[in-house]
Write a protein that holds these residues in place. Structure first.
Motif, short mmCIF file in Angstrom:
data_model
loop_
_atom_site.label_atom_id
_atom_site.label_comp_id
_atom_site.label_asym_id
_atom_site.label_seq_id
_atom_site.Cartn_x
_atom_site.Cartn_y
_atom_site.Cartn_z
N THR A 129 30.48 37.77 60.38
CA THR A 129 29.20 37.38 59.78
C THR A 129 28.81 38.36 58.69
O THR A 129 28.82 39.58 58.91
CB THR A 129 28.11 37.34 60.86
OG1 THR A 129 28.40 36.31 61.80
CG2 THR A 129 26.74 37.06 60.25
N SER A 130 28.46 37.85 57.52
CA SER A 130 27.98 38.65 56.40
C SER A 130 29.03 39.71 56.04
O SER A 130 30.16 39.35 55.69
CB SER A 130 26.63 39.26 56.76
OG SER A 130 25.99 39.81 55.62
N TYR A 131 28.71 41.01 56.10
CA TYR A 131 29.73 42.01 55.84
C TYR A 131 30.90 41.85 56.81
O TYR A 131 32.07 42.06 56.43
CB TYR A 131 29.15 43.42 55.94
CG TYR A 131 30.22 44.48 55.88
CD1 TYR A 131 31.00 44.62 54.74
CD2 TYR A 131 30.47 45.30 56.97
CE1 TYR A 131 32.01 45.58 54.69
CE2 TYR A 131 31.48 46.26 56.93
CZ TYR A 131 32.24 46.39 55.78
OH TYR A 131 33.25 47.32 55.74
N GLY A 132 30.62 41.45 58.05
CA GLY A 132 31.71 41.20 58.99
C GLY A 132 32.64 40.10 58.52
O GLY A 132 33.84 40.12 58.81
N GLY A 133 32.12 39.14 57.77
CA GLY A 133 32.96 38.11 57.18
C GLY A 133 33.89 38.67 56.12
O GLY A 133 35.03 38.22 55.96
N MET A 134 33.41 39.68 55.39
CA MET A 134 34.26 40.33 54.39
C MET A 134 35.43 41.04 55.08
O MET A 134 36.58 40.96 54.65
CB MET A 134 33.43 41.31 53.56
CG MET A 134 32.27 40.68 52.83
SD MET A 134 31.22 41.90 52.00
CE MET A 134 29.79 40.89 51.58
#
Length: 297
Positions: A104-109
């Motif tokens: 999710t968000s930075y975790g998606g990066m």
């Protein structure tokens, strides 16, 4: 639980059984990694939003280096590249095969980069409200200028300048920016969630402050290496990772699936929690992830 990997120690937690009874046999469930955002946050905000997924897979939550309950260290190494290598080292430390990777968000990066660099390690990829390059930052600044209150515009300016340098300032940032992150913003509920979490300004500023690694961040040349079936989820009213960046990822990943939640901002797990879980489980069903054991239904 803690894992000593590479030059650091990561905190991780597990939810759900990995081996479950089904009739006269035991069935091994898939393992999903839940990759938190920020940088500068921790995994605690995912609980209990992602708990329903534990009915069909074993969930592994973890905190990035220098964040949450993981070990601190040299802030120069609080980067996406290090987080990707830490994630892969944790997968190997746990003796796991291909994982369902949910960022999710930075975790998606982090999840995108990991799936591109270690395609054999990922069976399914779920990217939630994220972006493949740093162009989301100037776009977010435009959105805050057009849509934000004066207080929100000042807070966003502090983010871009690297001035959120204490945990207190970072908590103030989320207090002020909360209504932009979620259309269903509930100040009391958001405060409880933040109070449970641990914030890490050093990790945030290593990315967003002037000279931070986010200035040159660009995964677009790597996306063609991703082989896992991919689901991309976005919020129509997202201010920090607007849906055009999810649409771009979708174009660059042929065969990927894109779902935009029309009544959500960045915090899809707050604005549309049941629809988010339904989208993920439906995607896993369509792409061959193991179904829940009948005895656990």
């Amino acid at each position: 639980m803690r894992a000593r990997i590479r030059d650091t120690e990561l905190y991780f937690d597990i939810e759900g059984m990995g081996l479950v009874p089904e009739g006269d046999r035991m069935v091994e469930r898939p393992v999903g990694f839940l990759i938190h955002g920020g940088p500068g946050s921790d995994h605690s905000g995912f609980k209990p939003a992602f708990t329903p997924l534990a009915a069909r897979m074993q969930l592994v939550y973890f905190d990035h280096r220098g964040q949450g309950r993981s070990a601190t260290g040299d802030p120069a190494r609080y980067t996406l590249d290090e987080n990707v290598e830490d994630m892969e080292a944790l997968r190997r430390h746990l003796g796991l095969g291909p994982i369902v990777s949910i960022g999710t968000s930075y975790g998606g990066m982090v999840a995108m980069a990991h799936a591109a660099r270690y395609p054999e390690a990922v069976s399914h990829l779920v990217l939630i409200v994220t972006a493949a390059h740093g162009g989301f930052r100037p776009r977010a600044a435009e959105i805050v200028a057009a849509r934000g209150t004066p207080a929100q515009q000042r807070m966003a300016d502090m983010l871009w300048k690297g001035e959120l340098d204490t945990e207190a300032k970072l908590r103030d940032f989320y207090d002020v920016m909360g209504p932009l992150y979620s259309l269903k913003y509930d100040a009391a509920a958001a405060s409880r969630t933040r109070n449970r979490g641990i914030l890490a300004p050093a990790a945030l500023n290593r990315a967003f402050a002037p000279g931070g690694w986010m200035e040159t961040y660009d995964l677009r040349p790597e996306l063609a290496r991703i082989t896992a079936p991919t689901l991309i989820l976005a919020g129509r009213h997202d201010w920090i990772c607007p849906p055009e960046f999810s649409e771009e990822i979708h174009r660059l990943l042929p065969g990927s699936e894109l779902h935009i939640f029309e009544d959500s901002s960045h915090s899809v797990r707050v604005d549309a929690p049941a629809a988010m879980i339904g989208a993920i489980t439906g995607f896993l069903d369509r792409h061959g992830a193991a179904a829940p054991a009948s005895s656990a239904a």
